[in-house]
Design a protein around this motif. Structure first.
Motif, PDB file in Angstrom:
ATOM      1  N   THR A 321       0.841  -1.203   0.000  1.00  0.00           N
ATOM      2  CA  THR A 321       0.000   0.000   0.000  1.00  0.00           C
ATOM      3  C   THR A 321       0.874   1.249   0.000  1.00  0.00           C
ATOM      4  O   THR A 321       0.606   2.218   0.699  1.00  0.00           O
ATOM      5  N   HIS A 322       1.941   1.220  -0.808  1.00  0.00           N
ATOM      6  CA  HIS A 322       2.810   2.399  -0.946  1.00  0.00           C
ATOM      7  C   HIS A 322       2.769   2.895  -2.389  1.00  0.00           C
ATOM      8  O   HIS A 322       2.688   2.102  -3.340  1.00  0.00           O
ATOM      9  N   THR A 323       2.826   4.199  -2.518  1.00  0.00           N
ATOM     10  CA  THR A 323       3.017   4.807  -3.833  1.00  0.00           C
ATOM     11  C   THR A 323       3.832   6.078  -3.655  1.00  0.00           C
ATOM     12  O   THR A 323       3.843   6.670  -2.573  1.00  0.00           O
ATOM     13  N   ASP A 324       4.509   6.495  -4.716  1.00  0.00           N
ATOM     14  CA  ASP A 324       5.351   7.689  -4.656  1.00  0.00           C
ATOM     15  C   ASP A 324       4.617   8.943  -5.102  1.00  0.00           C
ATOM     16  O   ASP A 324       4.989  10.050  -4.715  1.00  0.00           O
ATOM     17  N   ILE A 325       3.586   8.770  -5.920  1.00  0.00           N
ATOM     18  CA  ILE A 325       2.886   9.919  -6.489  1.00  0.00           C
ATOM     19  C   ILE A 325       1.387   9.649  -6.483  1.00  0.00           C
ATOM     20  O   ILE A 325       0.939   8.579  -6.910  1.00  0.00           O
ATOM     21  N   VAL A 326       0.620  10.614  -5.977  1.00  0.00           N
ATOM     22  CA  VAL A 326      -0.837  10.556  -6.049  1.00  0.00           C
ATOM     23  C   VAL A 326      -1.313  11.840  -6.706  1.00  0.00           C
ATOM     24  O   VAL A 326      -0.988  12.949  -6.254  1.00  0.00           O
ATOM     25  N   ASP A 327      -2.052  11.712  -7.775  1.00  0.00           N
ATOM     26  CA  ASP A 327      -2.569  12.873  -8.503  1.00  0.00           C
ATOM     27  C   ASP A 327      -3.995  13.164  -8.054  1.00  0.00           C
ATOM     28  O   ASP A 327      -4.640  12.350  -7.395  1.00  0.00           O
ATOM     29  N   ALA A 328      -4.485  14.337  -8.435  1.00  0.00           N
ATOM     30  CA  ALA A 328      -5.868  14.744  -8.163  1.00  0.00           C
ATOM     31  C   ALA A 328      -6.168  14.770  -6.668  1.00  0.00           C
ATOM     32  O   ALA A 328      -7.054  14.073  -6.170  1.00  0.00           O
ATOM     33  N   ILE A 329      -5.430  15.596  -5.941  1.00  0.00           N
ATOM     34  CA  ILE A 329      -5.593  15.717  -4.498  1.00  0.00           C
ATOM     35  C   ILE A 329      -6.578  16.846  -4.186  1.00  0.00           C
ATOM     36  O   ILE A 329      -6.423  17.960  -4.678  1.00  0.00           O
TER      37      ILE A 329
END
Length: 590
Positions: A321-329
């Protein structure tokens, strides 16, 4: 009924009519510079001896691609993935606003606007090892032309290479050199060089074409920095092979770019010189990234998990459940990300969120009803807990940065809401209000909250609506492309390249317009605008078209949303762009 003699519309508008240039804003330039400085600062700090730099970059994808062909991609998630694999010929430099080359070192029009010359960078290859030369590019143009003039299925490039009557734009081709293609048009098209940045014109290896060339490809073979190693087939709560699209870096792509930039004029055969009257659109190739810094693997995670962006970003990078980038915040999520000590970046507005009207509805067919609805929507209410502060109210159907916003027309007669509703014959019947679910979009991070806000505002004016949630990939988007939405619906468009024609043609022209405007001359007026040589006159033409459309209210532009992207601590630089052309080989990791 409640009388409403003063419009919420005027109170809610954040005017941007003074924006009249098409270049990047000061914030975009400073934002790029800031991230560059941050990357340089991090580069000077030596890593711990026992810690190696990460080589895998992970992103939370907004939706699962339904096709793997850039010419048929209609959602920003699919475009973001495929642009890494099969980019278009040109891009827009976010720091200068100028066109720059990805695969083409130059593109020019003759004085008459009837011949486009594209000069490819030498030595480029597709991921299958075949050469990207003039013959391969010609095959792509021929395919694009056939797709655009085949009305049987909607594509992302319907409005680029054909007019409203599906008359082909391209007349013939010439290949004066192995890396030079001349494209001759049937009519002047002065705006075409910028269209070469359109993600739908991603260049593919002809070996990937289907037997029927106009069918979407299933094997995406491009000349970009990455190749597809795994395609996601489903969504899942955690990161799994089945819900992860994985890309692998093509080291030969970087080597080819380095070789091209180091070529000396005497070491290569000169390409045919352009005519003296040619207008150069691009004369530089984008610099090659550092081979040892570009992420070797890029993973797009398609998830159904209800996990906050902050938790995705702060979990250990080895976690599922890791990610480096999340768009549309959204604003609320942005605060949570900031509290976790992480960074967010803001793109300048280059999208528009609309309220659509089904003109076949017995009530919405009346202009008075549409007027009553838009007069009772306060855009300021839509911004609360949804969008960054730099989000603007929309004066027209295109981003304000394009400089073609019309002067605000008089959208209503001086009548109270109750009189408008009476004129429309409306007596309180409930109208469906559709919105997409199962998706996170840069221009609409929280679709349900936006729809609920509009429903509540209209209820105060005795206009009854009921929410109609529709899954983005299987219900909402197909209905939007087929023009099958009933009642009201909320949707957005992202500007695919820097041109007013882009959004206006997608909305009102081509074989599959998203909105059937009652002003039937709009497609012809849009076609004519492409043949206007003067940029100033062309902009004025687009202003007049938008003013006439706003007066008729075929649909209603609500806001120009800025989008926010959040980064994990491992990301030290990111190539932010308002056009979403963000090459991930330029991302650097700790």
């Amino acid at each position: 009924m409640q009388s409403n003699t003063h419009s919420h519309r005027d109170r809610g508008r954040i005017s941007r009519e003074t924006l009249d240039n098409a270049g990047p804003s000061r914030r975009t330039v400073l934002g790029w510079g800031l991230m560059t400085l941050m990357a340089a600062g991090c580069a000077r700090v030596p890593s711990a001896p026992d810690k190696q730099s990460r080589t895998e970059l992970s992103l939370l994808a907004s939706a699962l691609p339904t096709v793997w062909d850039p010419a048929f991609i209609h959602d920003v998630s699919g475009q973001q993935i495929l642009q890494q694999v099969c980019p278009p010929l040109l891009s827009i430099d976010s720091s200068t606003g100028n066109l720059t080359g990805i695969l083409a070192s130059s593109a020019s029009l003759n004085k008459a606007g009837t011949r486009l010359r594209v000069t490819l960078a030498k030595g480029l290859t597709f991921s299958d090892g075949t050469k990207l030369d003039a013959d391969a590019l010609k095959a792509n143009f021929e395919r694009w032309q056939n797709i655009a003039t085949t009305p049987s299925k909607p594509s992302a490039i319907d409005t680029l290479l054909a007019d409203s009557a599906s008359h082909p734009l391209i007349e013939r081709y010439e290949t004066p050199a192995h890396n030079v293609l001349d494209v001759h048009f049937t009519r002047p098209c002065f705006a075409f060089p910028e269209a070469l940045t359109h993600p739908g014109l991603g260049v593919l290896s002809p070996a990937s074409f289907r037997t029927k060339a106009t069918d979407p490809v299933t094997e995406t073979i491009g000349a970009g920095a990455y190749r597809i190693e795994n395609k996601a087939t489903t969504t899942a709560a955690q990161r799994e092979t089945s819900n992860t699209t994985k890309l692998k870096l093509r080291l030969e792509f970087i080597d080819e770019r380095v070789a091209t930039s180091s070529e000396s004029p005497s070491s290569t055969t000169p390409a045919p010189s352009a005519d003296a009257n040619d207008t150069m659109a691009s004369s530089t190739l984008r610099a090659a990234p550092e081979k040892d810094q570009a992420p070797r693997t890029v993973s797009f995670i398609h998830t159904s998990a209800k996990i906050s962006p902050a938790k995705w970003l702060t979990s250990d990078h080895s976690s599922a459940t890791h990610t480096d980038i999340v768009d549309a915040i959204s604003i609320k999520e942005q605060k949570e990300v900031a509290q976790a000590g992480l960074r967010t970046l803001h793109r300048d507005p280059h999208s528009v969120v609309f309220l659509g009207f089904n003109h076949d509805d017995e009530h919405l067919r009346h202009r008075a009803m549409r007027q009553a609805i838009v007069h009772n929507i306060d855009e300021r209410e839509l911004l609360k807990d949804h969008y960054p502060e730099s989000t603007l109210s929309a004066n027209g159907f295109t981003p304000a940065s394009l400089g073609v916003q019309p002067e605000r027309p008089v959208l209503r007669e001086e009548k109270p809401t109750e009189e408008l509703l009476e004129a429309a014959g409306y007596t309180g019947q409930s109208i469906p209000l559709a919105y997409p679910t199962g998706v996170r979009l840069p221009y609409m991070p929280r679709p349900e909250a936006t729809a609920q806000n509009i429903r509540e505002q209209l209820a105060k004016a005795n206009i009854t609506t009921h929410l109609k949630p529709m899954r983005w990939d299987t219900e909402f988007l197909p209905a939007l492309l087929k023009g099958e939405h009933t009642g009201l619906w909320i949707f957005g468009l992202h500007g695919l390249y820097r041109s007013p024609h882009d959004m206006l043609a997608r909305l009102f022209s081509g074989a599959h317009p998203l909105c059937n405007a009652r002003l039937t001359d709009i497609p012809q007026r849009l076609d004519a605008a492409l043949g206007i040589e003067s940029p100033t006159e062309r902009r004025e033409t687009y202003k007049r078209i938008q003013k006439d459309l706003l007066t008729d209210l075929p649909l209603y532009p609500l806001i120009l949303p800025a989008s926010t992207i959040a980064l994990s601590r491992d990301v030290t630089s990111y190539p932010l762009s308002p056009y979403l052309e963000e090459p991930l080989e330029y991302v650097t990791l700790k």
